[in-house]
Scaffold this motif. Structure first.
Motif, mmCIF file in Angstrom:
data_model
loop_
_atom_site.group_PDB
_atom_site.id
_atom_site.type_symbol
_atom_site.label_atom_id
_atom_site.label_comp_id
_atom_site.label_asym_id
_atom_site.label_seq_id
_atom_site.Cartn_x
_atom_site.Cartn_y
_atom_site.Cartn_z
ATOM 1 N N UNK A 131 32.616 31.712 12.048
ATOM 2 C CA UNK A 131 31.530 32.700 11.923
ATOM 3 C C UNK A 131 30.171 32.006 11.833
ATOM 4 N N UNK A 132 30.113 30.934 11.051
ATOM 5 C CA UNK A 132 28.842 30.234 10.864
ATOM 6 C C UNK A 132 28.372 29.598 12.176
ATOM 7 N N UNK A 133 29.308 29.040 12.953
ATOM 8 C CA UNK A 133 28.912 28.365 14.188
ATOM 9 C C UNK A 133 28.511 29.370 15.260
ATOM 10 N N UNK A 134 29.253 30.481 15.363
ATOM 11 C CA UNK A 134 28.968 31.473 16.397
ATOM 12 C C UNK A 134 27.651 32.191 16.155
ATOM 13 N N UNK A 135 27.299 32.391 14.879
ATOM 14 C CA UNK A 135 26.028 33.032 14.517
ATOM 15 C C UNK A 135 25.830 34.387 15.211
ATOM 16 N N UNK A 136 26.848 35.244 15.109
ATOM 17 C CA UNK A 136 26.701 36.590 15.684
ATOM 18 C C UNK A 136 26.622 37.657 14.594
ATOM 19 N N UNK A 137 26.573 37.230 13.341
ATOM 20 C CA UNK A 137 26.346 38.147 12.234
ATOM 21 C C UNK A 137 27.425 39.216 12.086
ATOM 22 N N UNK A 138 27.001 40.454 11.842
ATOM 23 C CA UNK A 138 27.930 41.560 11.607
ATOM 24 C C UNK A 138 28.725 41.944 12.846
ATOM 25 N N UNK A 139 28.319 41.429 14.002
ATOM 26 C CA UNK A 139 29.054 41.749 15.230
ATOM 27 C C UNK A 139 30.476 41.175 15.206
ATOM 28 N N UNK A 140 30.754 40.259 14.293
ATOM 29 C CA UNK A 140 32.099 39.684 14.212
ATOM 30 C C UNK A 140 33.140 40.769 13.962
ATOM 31 N N UNK A 141 32.742 41.881 13.349
ATOM 32 C CA UNK A 141 33.671 42.983 13.067
ATOM 33 C C UNK A 141 33.459 44.182 13.996
ATOM 34 N N UNK A 142 32.723 43.975 15.088
ATOM 35 C CA UNK A 142 32.525 45.011 16.089
ATOM 36 C C UNK A 142 33.398 44.724 17.316
ATOM 37 N N UNK A 143 33.740 45.734 18.126
ATOM 38 C CA UNK A 143 34.537 45.500 19.335
ATOM 39 C C UNK A 143 33.805 44.558 20.296
#
Length: 408
Positions: A131-143
């Motif tokens: 999660x930290x490397x991807x840096x996509x924030x709350x989108x990690x729990x979005x489709x």
């Protein structure tokens, strides 16, 4: 385990049928002879990447680069030859490969991670780092279907490299990312290399190939056109891009043993090039920050309506340090006639760090050699820089800093 790749006589051919009826008849009447045409995408590809090495693969679109990586990773079957790999392999061949658009990024991490050999427990432990490397924030729990292409690439790369693989294979997928994430990704790739990961990378990014790879392969028409040092192969690749029907591309070995690439129509050529020191003398060894004069003598072989002379300074790895031309400097040469000789001086302070550098020259029309390339000459001149008078500094550029210190 140390990773390695061995590719032997690899080839890929597809069957092209004129229509569906021909395909059916060939299947029903196998002894009546073939009714298809063989289309060869790759032929006789052989190379090896030893543990800890990095190999770059370059070529124009349609040269067979992506097909080659699919054969190496086993996502497509080879028609001839074999591939042998040792170690745990992580590959990024297509953007978001293995992601399901209706599942969340977090769910896809667990699915994609297991496909590359990680356990659920390992992925759960690695999730905060991913999660930290991807840096996509709350989108990690979005489709994933709501992700941009850059977000998909960020998450895919973070999963593929969450644990250092023995072999890392990267296609052009990184090119869709922003400059910040590309830099971040290549820093991770360089760190893996330092720790012993074997790397196979396809990229059109000259800087990436030359800074990361030990060797490079140029694919052309489904065959290995040339293999060698990254700078030499990238120079040949760039010359091929600029090649027109009435141009030639040739490679010559200089007195120093380096291979020089020359392309163009020959309507204008560099007759002489030299670096002059402060005293106006030819010099191969120059002082950092010293005033110099790069003198280029041009021989005109045909009438040209609008001539531009460009220079490019590269470091010992072939990475661009500085480049400009008479068009961008607002001093166009303009029209020239056959038989003329021109002398063009570029005067500047040599604000470079200690090391070896080369100069490439380009003679063309307008602002780029991709339109009318009269001559492109790599390694036209090689010179060395020493720090003779300046304070100690590191890097390839002297910035002449001024200090201001305030005590409070």
């Amino acid at each position: 385990m140390n990773g390695s790749i061995q590719v032997n006589n690899l080839g890929k051919a597809y069957k092209r049928y004129p229509n569906h009826r021909a395909r059916l008849l060939e299947w029903l009447l196998p002894f009546a002879g073939p009714r298809h045409q063989q289309i060869h995408v790759l032929r006789d590809i052989s190379f090896s990447v030893e543990p800890g090495q990095a190999l770059g693969i370059i070529g124009v679109n349609g040269a067979g680069k992506s097909t080659l990586l699919k054969l190496i990773t086993g996502t497509a079957a080879a028609s001839t030859g074999s591939v042998a790999m040792q170690g745990r392999v992580a590959a990024m061949l297509e953007l978001g490969m293995g992601f399901h658009p209706d599942f969340s990024g977090r769910q896809n991490v667990f699915m994609a991670g297991q496909l590359i050999g990680l356990t659920v427990a390992e992925l759960a432990a690695l999730m905060p780092e991913i999660e930290a490397f991807a840096e996509i924030g709350d989108y990690i729990d979005q489709p994933v279907r709501v992700y941009s292409s850059g977000m998909q690439m960020r998450l895919a790369f973070a999963v593929a490299t969450a644990k250092r693989p023995d072999v890392l294979i990267v296609d052009e997928a990184l090119s869709v990312g922003d400059a910040y994430f590309q830099h971040k990704s290549f820093e991770r790739i360089r760190a893996f290399r330092a720790e012993g990961t074997t790397l196979l990378i396809v990229s059109h990014d000259k800087g990436a190939i030359q800074s990361v790879c030990d060797r490079a392969i140029l694919l052309d028409g489904g065959r290995v056109s040339k293999e060698g040092p990254p700078e030499e192969i990238m120079d040949l690749y760039n010359a091929m891009i600029a090649e027109k029907e009435n141009q030639t591309v040739r490679q010559e070995t200089t007195d120093s043993g380096k291979v020089q690439t020359i392309s163009g129509t020959g309507e204008a050529t560099v007759a002489d090039i030299t670096m002059l020191n402060e005293q106006g003398e030819r010099a191969e060894m120059l002082g950092a920050a010293a005033p110099v004069r790069l003198r280029v003598t041009v021989a005109i072989q045909a009438d040209i309506a609008n001539l531009t002379l460009g220079i490019r300074i590269k470091d010992r790895l072939g990475q661009n340090i500085f480049g400009t031309n008479t068009h961008h400097l607002g001093r166009p040469i303009g029209a020239v006639t056959a038989g003329e000789r021109l002398t063009v001086d570029f005067c500047f302070a040599l604000n470079l760090g200690p090391g070896s550098y080369s100069v490439a020259t380009a003679l063309h029309s307008a602002d780029t050699h991709l339109v009318d390339n009269y001559e492109w000459r790599d390694l036209a001149l090689v010179f060395n820089v020493m720090n003779l008078q300046l304070p100690y500094f590191e890097g390839c550029t002297w910035l002449a800093p001024e200090l201001a210190i305030t005590r409070h």
